[in-house]
Motif scaffolding. Structure first.
Motif, PDB file in Angstrom:
ATOM      1  N   VAL A  57       0.860  -1.180   0.000  1.00  0.00           N
ATOM      2  CA  VAL A  57       0.000   0.000   0.000  1.00  0.00           C
ATOM      3  C   VAL A  57       0.895   1.228   0.000  1.00  0.00           C
ATOM      4  O   VAL A  57       1.952   1.252   0.639  1.00  0.00           O
ATOM      5  N   GLY A  58       0.499   2.241  -0.750  1.00  0.00           N
ATOM      6  CA  GLY A  58       1.323   3.440  -0.860  1.00  0.00           C
ATOM      7  C   GLY A  58       0.511   4.705  -0.758  1.00  0.00           C
ATOM      8  O   GLY A  58      -0.677   4.687  -0.430  1.00  0.00           O
ATOM      9  N   ASP A 297       4.470   6.464   4.045  1.00  0.00           N
ATOM     10  CA  ASP A 297       4.315   6.545   2.590  1.00  0.00           C
ATOM     11  C   ASP A 297       4.015   5.203   1.922  1.00  0.00           C
ATOM     12  O   ASP A 297       3.296   5.169   0.929  1.00  0.00           O
ATOM     13  N   PHE A 298       4.586   4.133   2.431  1.00  0.00           N
ATOM     14  CA  PHE A 298       4.232   2.843   1.840  1.00  0.00           C
ATOM     15  C   PHE A 298       4.660   1.694   2.755  1.00  0.00           C
ATOM     16  O   PHE A 298       5.559   1.820   3.584  1.00  0.00           O
ATOM     17  N   ILE A 299       3.959   0.575   2.595  1.00  0.00           N
ATOM     18  CA  ILE A 299       4.281  -0.685   3.270  1.00  0.00           C
ATOM     19  C   ILE A 299       4.196  -1.787   2.220  1.00  0.00           C
ATOM     20  O   ILE A 299       3.207  -1.878   1.482  1.00  0.00           O
ATOM     21  N   LEU A 300       5.221  -2.604   2.136  1.00  0.00           N
ATOM     22  CA  LEU A 300       5.228  -3.738   1.213  1.00  0.00           C
ATOM     23  C   LEU A 300       5.519  -5.014   1.992  1.00  0.00           C
ATOM     24  O   LEU A 300       6.300  -5.003   2.949  1.00  0.00           O
ATOM     25  N   SER A 301       4.907  -6.107   1.571  1.00  0.00           N
ATOM     26  CA  SER A 301       5.130  -7.407   2.203  1.00  0.00           C
ATOM     27  C   SER A 301       5.706  -8.356   1.164  1.00  0.00           C
ATOM     28  O   SER A 301       5.030  -8.724   0.207  1.00  0.00           O
ATOM     29  N   LEU A 302       6.965  -8.747   1.351  1.00  0.00           N
ATOM     30  CA  LEU A 302       7.656  -9.578   0.358  1.00  0.00           C
ATOM     31  C   LEU A 302       7.072 -10.990   0.328  1.00  0.00           C
ATOM     32  O   LEU A 302       6.725 -11.552   1.369  1.00  0.00           O
TER      33      LEU A 302
END
Length: 872
Positions: A57-58, A297-302
C-alpha cells in the motif's frame, strides 16, 4: 510516434513526469501526441505499482514515474546475470530471479523520482526471517542507481559481523560487477571514516556512493558531521537509505534514533526504506512524530516461495477469519520438546547463578548433537561434497553462559570420536535408533529428498565429528564464525550476535532455551527459518513446550499481519488512513515497552467469524477434570434451554441434532459459562458477550440455532444421552503430533468442512467452503447465529503419523463452535478487541507537516479542556 515515445522516456530519467510534459509542449509537440504519451507512461508505471506481489500500500496521490529496467542499464542486468550464475539451478527454474525482479520493481516504484527537487519519504518492506531481504534490497539499490539515485546508505544492524557481511555481499553483488560506476566509502574491514574533500565525491555524477554503516552512535555522529560539511553539494545527490533490521536500534533509542533522524534531515532528497521481518514496533510507531519512523508513505510485504520453512511450516498456526481450518498448516514434525526439568540444567534460572553456571549434556542436548552429526553425514552422502553445516545453541544473553558450553560440547565431540574409532556397539546402536526414529517421523521422500541408508551415514560420521568446531560467537570472543575460509562444520553457541541478520550457513539443528516473551525478539532468534535446499527433511529444533506454543501463536500473528496489509489494499487505504492491526497475547509482549508507546487498542467485529474450541487441558490432575466438568455443565444448561425453549428440527440425519429459535439471552449465558482455553486468543468470552449484546440492540442475533454434531448410533462409538430420550455417538478428535505430550491438547480443527451449514439448506453435491457458507447464511438466515456442540471421545486414537492420541482425562470432552453471521445491513458493530494498532487520530490526510503540527496541537488543547477526555 515511437520516436516521440523514446524521447519522452529518455527525459523521464532526468525530470519528473510533469516537467517532461512541459518540455514536450515547449518543443511544440501536438497535444494529441502528448496525451498519448502521458497515457502510455501511466499504463507502464501503473503496471509496476499494481503488481500482485509483493502486497503493498502506498501514497494515494503519489505521482507514478518508474517504468522498469531499460535497455542500456548496467547495474540490474549485471546483478541479474550474477544471480543466474550463482543461484542453485532449481531456484532459477522455480522463478527465484523473477520473484526478486518483480518485488524490487515494486519497491523502486514506491520511491520518489530522483529528479524531484526535494523529497523526504518513508516506507517499510516486511520480509521473512532468513528469507532473501538482502537480495531484495540489493536489487533495489541496483535499479535505483540505474534510474539516477546516487548515494546509498545501508544501516546494517548493531554488530560488526552483520555490517561486514552486508558490505561483503554488496561488494560481490553490485560493486565488483561494475567497478567504474561505484565508489565505496566504507569497506569490509572499515566502517564509516570521513573522507577528505567530500565535495568532489558528491558533486560528480559519474559514480554512485556506497556506505554500509553500523547503527552505532560514534559512527553515525561522524556521518552526520560529514554530510553537514557538504550541505551545498547534497542537492544534486538523491539518496536512498536502506535500514536493515529497521526495528532494532532505530526506534525509541536515546542516541541512535536522533542521529538517524539528523542524517535523514541533512539530505534534501532522500527516501528511507526500512527492512525487517519483525515490523511490530515499526507498525505501532507514532505516525504524528517525525522521529518515530512510522512508514507513512508505503508498506510492502515480500513474498516467499513454497519451499521456505517459516513459522507456520514448522510450528503450524490457527485459522484466520474466513479460512478453512483443515487447509491451515499444522506444522511439520521437526520440533522436539525439551522437558522442563532439563531446562534448568541448560540455562541459569537467575542472574545471580550466571558466574557459577555449568550446563549439563542433558538427554535432549545429546540427542540434538548426535542428530546434527547424523544429518550432516546424510547431506554429504546426498551431495557427494562437504558443505557448510551448522548447529545453533542459544541458551542465554550472557557471554559467560556461552563460554560455559565449550567444555561440555568439546568433551562430547571427543567422546564421540573415540567411540566411533573403536566402533563401539552401544554408541552405534544409539545412533541407529536415533536415525530410525527421526527418519520415520519425517519421511524424506515425502518432502522430495533422497532416503539414505544407515551404513552410508556411519561411514562418514568419523570425518564429520572430526571436522566439527565448537565456536563461541559473541562480542568478546576471538574465534568467531567464518564461512569464507571453506566449508565449515560448526556448533555455534551465542546470543544477540546470532539473532539479528547474521546467517548461519547450512543450519540443521537448533537448541533454543533462551527466555523471551517479546514477539519481535523471539521471531528474530529463529535462525532456523529459511530455505534448506536438498535437506528439507533434516532440520530439527529443540525447545521447551511453552516456547513451542509461543512460536505457534507468532505464526498466526505473522500470517494475520500480512492479511491486514492485503486488507488495506482491498479498501484502497494508505498507511496514514488505516493502521495494520496486530493480535495480542495474554502472556507475551508485542515489542519492548519503549516502542509503540502511542499504540491504541483496535476495534474489531465478529461478523462472519467462526470461533471454535481448539485447546483442551490434558494434564491428569483435578484442575483439568474440573475444567471439563464445568464445560459439561455449561453445555447441559444450553441443551436444557434448547429443549425447553426452541423447536427441534426433525429432518436431521442420524448423528446430527438441531434446535431452532433459541433466545440470544440463553446464548449469552452459555458464552459466559463455557470456557475456551486461554490459548484461543480469538475466543474471549467477554468480547463475544459484548458483541452479541450490541448486535441484539441493533435487532440482530436475537434468535440462535443449536446443533449437536456426533456420529450415528451404530458406529461403535460410546453414546451420550440427551433430553427427550435422544442419544448420539461420540466424535473422534486427535491432537497434533508436535504437542503429543503437552499438558494441553491442540486438536487444530474442531468443525468439519460443512458443519457450519448444519442449519442451512444446501445441495449435498455443491462444493462448499467457508466463504460460500457465509454467503448462503447471509441469503437464508442473515441474523441467526449458530452454536455447534461436539461430544468428543477423550480417548480418541490417532491414525495418522502427524497426529497423537487425544489423551484427555475423563470419558467425554465437549467442544463448542460459535458461528457469527455477517450483518444483513453490511455494517458490523465493533467491540474493543485484543488487537493493537498505531494511533492515526492525529494524522490528517492531505495536510503538510506544518499543518499537521498545528492541527495536532489544537486537537490536544480540545482534549485537555474536555472533561470526558474523548473527542466527539
Amino acid at each position: 510516434m515511437e520516436a516521440a515515445w523514446n524521447a519522452y522516456r529518455k527525459q523521464i530519467d532526468h525530470f519528473p513526469p510533469h516537467e517532461v510534459t512541459q518540455h514536450m509542449r515547449d518543443m511544440l509537440t501536438p497535444e494529441d501526441v502528448i496525451d498519448k504519451l502521458i497515457k502510455r507512461h501511466e499504463a507502464e508505471t501503473t503496471r509496476y505499482l499494481e503488481l500482485k506481489e509483493p502486497l503493498g500500500v502506498g501514497r494515494e496521490h503519489a505521482q507514478p514515474w518508474y517504468t522498469g529496467p531499460r535497455k542500456g542499464d548496467r547495474n540490474w542486468p549485471a546483478y541479474e546475470a550474477h544471480l543466474n550464475r550463482t543461484l542453485p539451478k532449481d531456484a532459477v527454474l522455480n522463478g527465484a530471479i523473477r520473484t526478486i525482479d518483480q518485488a524490487s520493481d515494486k519497491v523502486v516504484a514506491m520511491l520518489d523520482h530522483p529528479a524531484t527537487s526535494t523529497f523526504n519519504s518513508r516506507g517499510l518492506v516486511v520480509g521473512h526471517v532468513q528469507s532473501g531481504k538482502t537480495s531484495n534490497f540489493t536489487a533495489v539499490i541496483a535499479k535505483a542507481a540505474d534510474r539516477g539515485y546516487r548515494m546509498f546508505i545501508v544501516l546494517s544492524g548493531v554488530h560488526n559481523a552483520l555490517r561486514r557481511q552486508t558490505q561483503t555481499r554488496l561488494i560481490r553483488d553490485v560493486v565488483r560487477l561494475n567497478p567504474t560506476l561505484w565508489h565505496q566509502i566504507t569497506t569490509a574491514d572499515h566502517d564509516f571514516v570521513p573522507t577528505p574533500n567530500p565535495a568532489s565525491l558528491l558533486a560528480g555524477k559519474d559514480q554512485s556512493l556506497l556506505l554500509v554503516v553500523k547503527k552505532n552512535s560514534i559512527v553515525l555522529e561522524k556521518l552526520k558531521d560529514w554530510l553537514a560539511s557538504s550541505r551545498s553539494h547534497l542537492q544534486n545527490c538523491p539518496a536512498l537509505i536502506i535500514d536493515d533490521e529497521a526495528d532494532q536500534a532505530t526506534l525509541a533509542t536515546r542516541t541512535i534514533n536522533p542521529l538517524i533522524v539528523e542524517v535523514i534531515e541533512s539530505l534534501p532528497r532522500v527516501c528511507y526504506v526500512g527492512y525487517t521481518a519483525t515490523p511490530f514496533a515499526n507498525l505501532l510507531a507514532d505516525p504524528a512524530d517525525k522521529t518515530d519512523f512510522y512508514p507513512k508513505d508505503f508498506i510492502l510485504s515480500l513474498p516467499r516461495s513454497g519451499d521456505y520453512q517459516g513459522p507456520e511450516t514448522l510450528f503450524g498456526r490457527s485459522a484466520l477469519d474466513g479460512e478453512d481450518p483443515n487447509a491451515v498448516p499444522g506444522g511439520r514434525d521437526m520440533v522436539r520438546r525439551i522437558p522442563d526439568d532439563e531446562v534448568a540444567l541448560l540455562r541459569p534460572a537467575r542472574k545471580a547463578d550466571v558466574p557459577d553456571f555449568t550446563p549439563e549434556v542433558t538427554a535432549s542436548l545429546r540427542q540434538a548433537v548426535l542428530w546434527f552429526w547424523t544429518a550432516t553425514a546424510i547431506r554429504r552422502v546426498r551431495s557427494g561434497t562437504v558443505d557448510h553445516s551448522s548447529m545453533l545453541v542459544h541458551a542465554h544473553t550472557d557471554t559467560r553462559v556461552h563460554d560455559s558450553y565449550r567444555e561440555p560440547l568439546t568433551s562430547l565431540r571427543d567422546e564421540a570420536e573415540t567411540l566411533l574409532s573403536t566402533s563401539d556397539e552401544r554408541f552405534l546402536a544409539e545412533l541407529r535408533q536415533l536415525w530410525d526414529d527421526e527418519s520415520t517421523r519425517v519421511d524424506a521422500t515425502a518432502l522430495g529428498e533422497r532416503s539414505v541408508d544407515f551404513d552410508s551415514i556411519v561411514a562418514l560420521l568419523p570425518q564429520v565429528v572430526a571436522d566439527t568446531q565448537v565456536i563461541m560467537d559473541h562480542y568478546r570472543s576471538t574465534d568467531r564464525l567464518d564461512y569464507e575460509a571453506g566449508p565449515a562444520t560448526v556448533i555455534a553457541v551465542g546470543g544477540n550476535t546470532l539473532s539479528r541478520g547474521l546467517t548461519l550457513e547450512g543450519l540443521v539443528v537448533s537448541v533454543f532455551v533462551r527466555s523471551s516473551d517479546v514477539y519481535d525478539t523471539l521471531l528474530q532468534m529463529g535462525r532456523w527459518f529459511g530455505y534448506r535446499p536438498d535437506y528439507t527433511d533434516l532440520p530439527r529444533i529443540y525447545m521447551p513446550a511453552q516456547v513451542i506454543r509461543w512460536f505457534t501463536h507468532l505464526a498466526t500473528v505473522e500470517a494475520e499481519m500480512r492479511l491486514e496489509i492485503d486488507r488495506l489494499l482491498e479498501e484502497h487505504k494508505s498507511p496514514t488512513e488505516l493502521a495494520v492491526r496486530i493480535r495480542c497475547h495474554p502472556q507475551m509482549r508485542i515489542t519492548a515497552p519503549s516502542k509503540g508507546r502511542t499504540k491504541v487498542r483496535a476495534a474489531a467485529a465478529y461478523g462472519g467469524a467462526l470461533v471454535e474450541s481448539r485447546y483442551f487441558p490434558a494434564a491428569p490432575d483435578t484442575t483439568a477434570r474440573k475444567w471439563h466438568r464445568d464445560n459439561a455443565a455449561a453445555v447441559e444448561a444450553l441443551l436444557d434451554a434448547a429443549a425447553n425453549g426452541a423447536t427441534a428440527d426433525e429432518s436431521m440425519p442420524d448423528g446430527r441434532i438441531l434446535w431452532r429459535g433459541l433466545s440470544g439471552a440463553d446464548v449469552i449465558d452459555f458464552v459466559e459459562k463455557y470456557r475456551f482455553h486461554e490459548r484461543s486468543t480469538n475466543a474471549n468470552s467477554r468480547l463475544m458477550r459484548d458483541y452479541i449484546q450490541k448486535r441484539m440492540e441493533d435487532g440482530g442475533l436475537v434468535s440462535w440455532n443449536v446443533g449437536v454434531v456426533g456420529t450415528a448410533s451404530a458406529n461403535g462409538q460410546p453414546q451420550v444421552g440427551l433430553k427427550g430420550d435422544r442419544s448420539i455417538g461420540y466424535v473422534t478428535r486427535t491432537r497434533l503430533g508436535i504437542n503429543g505430550d503437552d499438558d494441553v491438547a491442540d486438536i487444530k480443527t474442531l468443525t468439519g468442512s460443512r458443519d457450519e451449514g448444519l442449519d442451512l439448506t444446501i445441495d449435498p453435491k455443491t462444493v462448499m467452503n467457508r466463504t460460500r457458507l457465509q454467503t448462503v447464511r447471509l441469503e437464508q438466515q442473515p441474523e441467526t447465529g449458530l452454536i455447534l456442540l461436539y461430544p468428543i471421545n477423550a480417548s480418541s486414537k490417532a491414525t495418522r503419523e502427524d497426529r497423537a492420541d487425544l489423551n484427555v482425562p475423563g470419558d467425554l470432552v465437549w467442544g463448542a463452535a460459535i458461528v457469527f453471521p455477517k450483518p444483513s445491513g453490511g455494517r458490523d458493530v465493533a467491540v474493543e478487541y485484543d488487537y493493537v494498532a498505531a494511533d492515526l487520530s492525529r494524522i490528517f490526510p492531505g495536510a503538510t507537516d506544518e499543518e499537521q503540527d498545528d492541527d495536532a496541537s489544537v486537537l490536544q488543547e480540545n482534549l485537555d479542556s474536555d472533561a470526558s477526555g474523548a473527542p466527539s
